[in-house]
Design a protein around this motif. Structure first.
Motif, PDB file in Angstrom:
ATOM      1  N   THR A   1      -9.417   7.229 -15.363  1.00  0.00           N
ATOM      2  CA  THR A   1      -9.428   7.650 -14.081  1.00  0.00           C
ATOM      3  C   THR A   1      -9.237   6.711 -12.858  1.00  0.00           C
ATOM      4  O   THR A   1      -9.406   5.343 -13.043  1.00  0.00           O
ATOM      5  N   ILE A   2      -8.738   7.117 -11.986  1.00  0.00           N
ATOM      6  CA  ILE A   2      -8.285   6.237 -10.783  1.00  0.00           C
ATOM      7  C   ILE A   2      -8.931   6.638  -9.427  1.00  0.00           C
ATOM      8  O   ILE A   2      -9.058   7.843  -9.171  1.00  0.00           O
ATOM      9  N   ARG A   3      -9.810   5.636  -9.031  1.00  0.00           N
ATOM     10  CA  ARG A   3     -10.702   6.007  -7.968  1.00  0.00           C
ATOM     11  C   ARG A   3     -10.238   5.078  -6.583  1.00  0.00           C
ATOM     12  O   ARG A   3      -9.778   3.961  -6.920  1.00  0.00           O
ATOM     13  N   ALA A   4     -10.338   5.504  -5.268  1.00  0.00           N
ATOM     14  CA  ALA A   4      -9.838   4.592  -4.163  1.00  0.00           C
ATOM     15  C   ALA A   4     -11.161   4.340  -3.572  1.00  0.00           C
ATOM     16  O   ALA A   4     -11.870   5.335  -3.441  1.00  0.00           O
ATOM     17  N   ALA A   5     -11.340   3.328  -3.278  1.00  0.00           N
ATOM     18  CA  ALA A   5     -12.511   2.768  -2.643  1.00  0.00           C
ATOM     19  C   ALA A   5     -12.586   2.859  -1.000  1.00  0.00           C
ATOM     20  O   ALA A   5     -13.334   2.515  -0.382  1.00  0.00           O
TER      21      ALA A   5
ATOM     22  N   VAL B   1     -10.019   2.980 -12.820  1.00  0.00           N
ATOM     23  CA  VAL B   1      -9.412   1.669 -11.971  1.00  0.00           C
ATOM     24  C   VAL B   1      -9.915   2.193 -10.733  1.00  0.00           C
ATOM     25  O   VAL B   1      -9.985   3.039 -10.367  1.00  0.00           O
ATOM     26  N   VAL B   2     -10.474   1.028 -10.122  1.00  0.00           N
ATOM     27  CA  VAL B   2     -10.902   1.094  -8.812  1.00  0.00           C
ATOM     28  C   VAL B   2      -9.927   0.329  -7.941  1.00  0.00           C
ATOM     29  O   VAL B   2      -9.969  -0.966  -7.882  1.00  0.00           O
ATOM     30  N   THR B   3      -9.238   1.215  -7.015  1.00  0.00           N
ATOM     31  CA  THR B   3      -8.088   0.545  -6.209  1.00  0.00           C
ATOM     32  C   THR B   3      -8.668   0.525  -4.709  1.00  0.00           C
ATOM     33  O   THR B   3      -9.863   0.785  -4.542  1.00  0.00           O
ATOM     34  N   THR B   4      -7.664   0.465  -3.952  1.00  0.00           N
ATOM     35  CA  THR B   4      -7.660   0.087  -2.490  1.00  0.00           C
ATOM     36  C   THR B   4      -7.737   1.505  -1.685  1.00  0.00           C
ATOM     37  O   THR B   4      -8.812   2.239  -1.602  1.00  0.00           O
ATOM     38  N   LEU B   5      -6.548   1.799  -1.178  1.00  0.00           N
ATOM     39  CA  LEU B   5      -6.475   3.313  -0.337  1.00  0.00           C
ATOM     40  C   LEU B   5      -5.960   4.379  -1.340  1.00  0.00           C
ATOM     41  O   LEU B   5      -5.198   4.325  -2.251  1.00  0.00           O
ATOM     42  N   ALA B   6      -6.428   5.721  -0.884  1.00  0.00           N
ATOM     43  CA  ALA B   6      -6.034   6.931  -1.469  1.00  0.00           C
ATOM     44  C   ALA B   6      -4.272   6.891  -1.711  1.00  0.00           C
ATOM     45  O   ALA B   6      -4.029   7.583  -2.839  1.00  0.00           O
ATOM     46  N   ARG B   7      -3.420   6.285  -0.669  1.00  0.00           N
ATOM     47  CA  ARG B   7      -2.129   6.327  -0.927  1.00  0.00           C
ATOM     48  C   ARG B   7      -1.787   5.585  -2.307  1.00  0.00           C
ATOM     49  O   ARG B   7      -0.554   5.941  -2.843  1.00  0.00           O
ATOM     50  N   SER B   8      -2.487   4.815  -2.643  1.00  0.00           N
ATOM     51  CA  SER B   8      -2.051   4.108  -3.979  1.00  0.00           C
ATOM     52  C   SER B   8      -2.404   4.934  -5.408  1.00  0.00           C
ATOM     53  O   SER B   8      -1.837   4.556  -6.360  1.00  0.00           O
ATOM     54  N   VAL B   9      -3.213   5.846  -5.008  1.00  0.00           N
ATOM     55  CA  VAL B   9      -3.603   6.595  -6.293  1.00  0.00           C
ATOM     56  C   VAL B   9      -2.345   7.027  -7.131  1.00  0.00           C
ATOM     57  O   VAL B   9      -2.391   7.247  -8.368  1.00  0.00           O
ATOM     58  N   PRO B  10      -1.526   7.972  -6.473  1.00  0.00           N
ATOM     59  CA  PRO B  10      -0.315   8.582  -7.273  1.00  0.00           C
ATOM     60  C   PRO B  10       0.494   7.602  -7.909  1.00  0.00           C
ATOM     61  O   PRO B  10       0.932   7.814  -9.263  1.00  0.00           O
ATOM     62  N   ALA B  11       0.870   6.277  -7.399  1.00  0.00           N
ATOM     63  CA  ALA B  11       1.661   5.346  -8.131  1.00  0.00           C
ATOM     64  C   ALA B  11       0.741   4.865  -9.315  1.00  0.00           C
ATOM     65  O   ALA B  11       1.507   4.617 -10.474  1.00  0.00           O
ATOM     66  N   LEU B  12      -0.404   4.691  -9.167  1.00  0.00           N
ATOM     67  CA  LEU B  12      -1.195   4.261 -10.413  1.00  0.00           C
ATOM     68  C   LEU B  12      -1.589   5.256 -11.353  1.00  0.00           C
ATOM     69  O   LEU B  12      -1.318   4.988 -12.623  1.00  0.00           O
TER      70      LEU B  12
ATOM     71  N   GLU C   1       0.749  -1.210   0.097  1.00  0.00           N
ATOM     72  CA  GLU C   1      -0.163  -0.014  -0.015  1.00  0.00           C
ATOM     73  C   GLU C   1       0.981   1.257   0.084  1.00  0.00           C
ATOM     74  O   GLU C   1       1.159   1.804   1.183  1.00  0.00           O
ATOM     75  N   GLY C   2       1.226   1.451  -1.145  1.00  0.00           N
ATOM     76  CA  GLY C   2       2.037   2.744  -1.391  1.00  0.00           C
ATOM     77  C   GLY C   2       3.585   2.337  -1.771  1.00  0.00           C
ATOM     78  O   GLY C   2       3.922   1.365  -1.718  1.00  0.00           O
ATOM     79  N   TYR C   3       4.366   3.457  -1.751  1.00  0.00           N
ATOM     80  CA  TYR C   3       5.748   3.436  -2.171  1.00  0.00           C
ATOM     81  C   TYR C   3       6.785   2.875  -1.252  1.00  0.00           C
ATOM     82  O   TYR C   3       7.405   1.992  -1.685  1.00  0.00           O
ATOM     83  N   TYR C   4       6.368   3.045  -0.009  1.00  0.00           N
ATOM     84  CA  TYR C   4       7.198   2.246   0.821  1.00  0.00           C
ATOM     85  C   TYR C   4       7.390   0.636   1.014  1.00  0.00           C
ATOM     86  O   TYR C   4       8.307   0.099   0.755  1.00  0.00           O
ATOM     87  N   ASP C   5       5.846   0.362   0.952  1.00  0.00           N
ATOM     88  CA  ASP C   5       5.852  -1.180   0.749  1.00  0.00           C
ATOM     89  C   ASP C   5       6.574  -1.679  -0.572  1.00  0.00           C
ATOM     90  O   ASP C   5       7.027  -2.838  -0.501  1.00  0.00           O
ATOM     91  N   GLU C   6       6.176  -0.939  -1.690  1.00  0.00           N
ATOM     92  CA  GLU C   6       6.735  -1.374  -2.938  1.00  0.00           C
ATOM     93  C   GLU C   6       8.213  -1.628  -2.656  1.00  0.00           C
ATOM     94  O   GLU C   6       8.889  -2.884  -3.057  1.00  0.00           O
ATOM     95  N   ALA C   7       9.084  -0.693  -2.066  1.00  0.00           N
ATOM     96  CA  ALA C   7      10.492  -0.803  -1.995  1.00  0.00           C
ATOM     97  C   ALA C   7      10.716  -2.216  -1.196  1.00  0.00           C
ATOM     98  O   ALA C   7      11.874  -2.844  -1.626  1.00  0.00           O
ATOM     99  N   LEU C   8      10.283  -2.380  -0.039  1.00  0.00           N
ATOM    100  CA  LEU C   8      10.348  -3.583   0.778  1.00  0.00           C
ATOM    101  C   LEU C   8      10.130  -4.835   0.037  1.00  0.00           C
ATOM    102  O   LEU C   8      10.857  -5.963   0.267  1.00  0.00           O
ATOM    103  N   ALA C   9       9.139  -4.858  -0.732  1.00  0.00           N
ATOM    104  CA  ALA C   9       8.707  -6.259  -1.518  1.00  0.00           C
ATOM    105  C   ALA C   9       9.490  -6.412  -2.445  1.00  0.00           C
ATOM    106  O   ALA C   9       9.877  -7.817  -2.943  1.00  0.00           O
TER     107      ALA C   9
END
Length: 234
Positions: free
Chosen positions: A139-143, A114-125, A45-53
């Motif tokens: 458009t990108i929407r957070a649910a 795109v309907v995604t999870t949290l708002a923090r994911s929107v900029p990456a998408l 969920e966001g850039y930090y998790d991406e880097a760790l993964a």
């Protein structure tokens, strides 16, 4: 044909659902190997998790290529985590589920959301939509749904995703929906029936795209940026 579907997070129950969705659409002669790293973030969920993964995911790809003879790899995270690095590492083609889903939606409709999870994911998408040439069409929407809530049927997460789809159709003019999380892989057909618009899941779209690439004998070019990693000697 043997395809690795790698979930970059460490939640094995999500990997099992992703694998089931992939097998449901795979051709009879296709073997789906669903895997995740043993350690790393439980969700991305966001850039930090991406880097760790990324390190764990790359190690998982390398292990399966070494031990199992993989014809192609699907990265089952909608952020297309570590996609360029994986294309450099893997011997076969590598497809990210975001790119696969957006390209598929582009074949079905003029505009999609795109309907995604949290708002923090929107900029990456949004950045990925730009990269894939789709920024003007989606458009990108957070649910407002944490990724791991998708694991809990009592969380109300599916209802919030369904509501996000309806809002995208009514307010954004979306003619097609892309589910913006691999944890939604088993929801596409139900949500399409509920909402009356095509709903694309990236896991299944990527599997069918990968089958086509492998059948055509196509692999990632290794003559430029996706050249294999160099050995480092100190």
């Amino acid at each position: 044909m043997r395809l690795l579907v790698v979930n970059p997070n460490s939640t094995s129950s999500m990997t099992a659902r992703i694998g089931a969705a992939a097998r449901a659409v795979a051709a009879p002669a296709t073997t789906i190997i669903a895997a995740n790293p043993p350690t790393g973030p439980a969700s991305i969920e966001g850039y930090y998790d991406e880097a760790l993964a990324v390190p764990g995911m790359l190690a998982e790809i390398a292990r399966h290529e070494r031990d199992g003879g993989i014809d192609g790899t699907v990265i089952a995270c909608f952020d297309d985590v570590g996609l360029d690095a994986a294309r450099s590492l893997a011997t076969g083609p590598v497809v990210g589920i975001c790119e696969a889903a957006m390209q598929t939606a582009g074949l079905l409709a003029g505009r999609f959301a795109v309907v995604t999870t949290l708002a923090r994911s929107v900029p990456a998408l949004e950045r990925l939509a730009q990269r894939y040439g789709m920024a003007g069409r989606c458009t990108i929407r957070a649910a407002g749904v944490p990724v791991l809530a998708l694991e809990n049927p009592a969380s109300g997460a599916v209802d919030r995703v369904r509501d996000g789809i309806r809002r995208a159709v009514e307010q954004d003019g979306a003619e097609c929906i892309v589910l913006g999380c691999a944890g939604m892989a088993d929801l596409a057909r139900t949500l399409a029936a509920d909402t009356g618009v095509p709903v694309v899941d990236g896991v299944t779209a990527a599997v069918k795209l990968m089958e086509g690439l492998v059948a055509l004998g196509l692999r990632t070019s290794k003559t430029g940026g996706y050249a294999p990693p160099l050995d480092k000697v100190r």
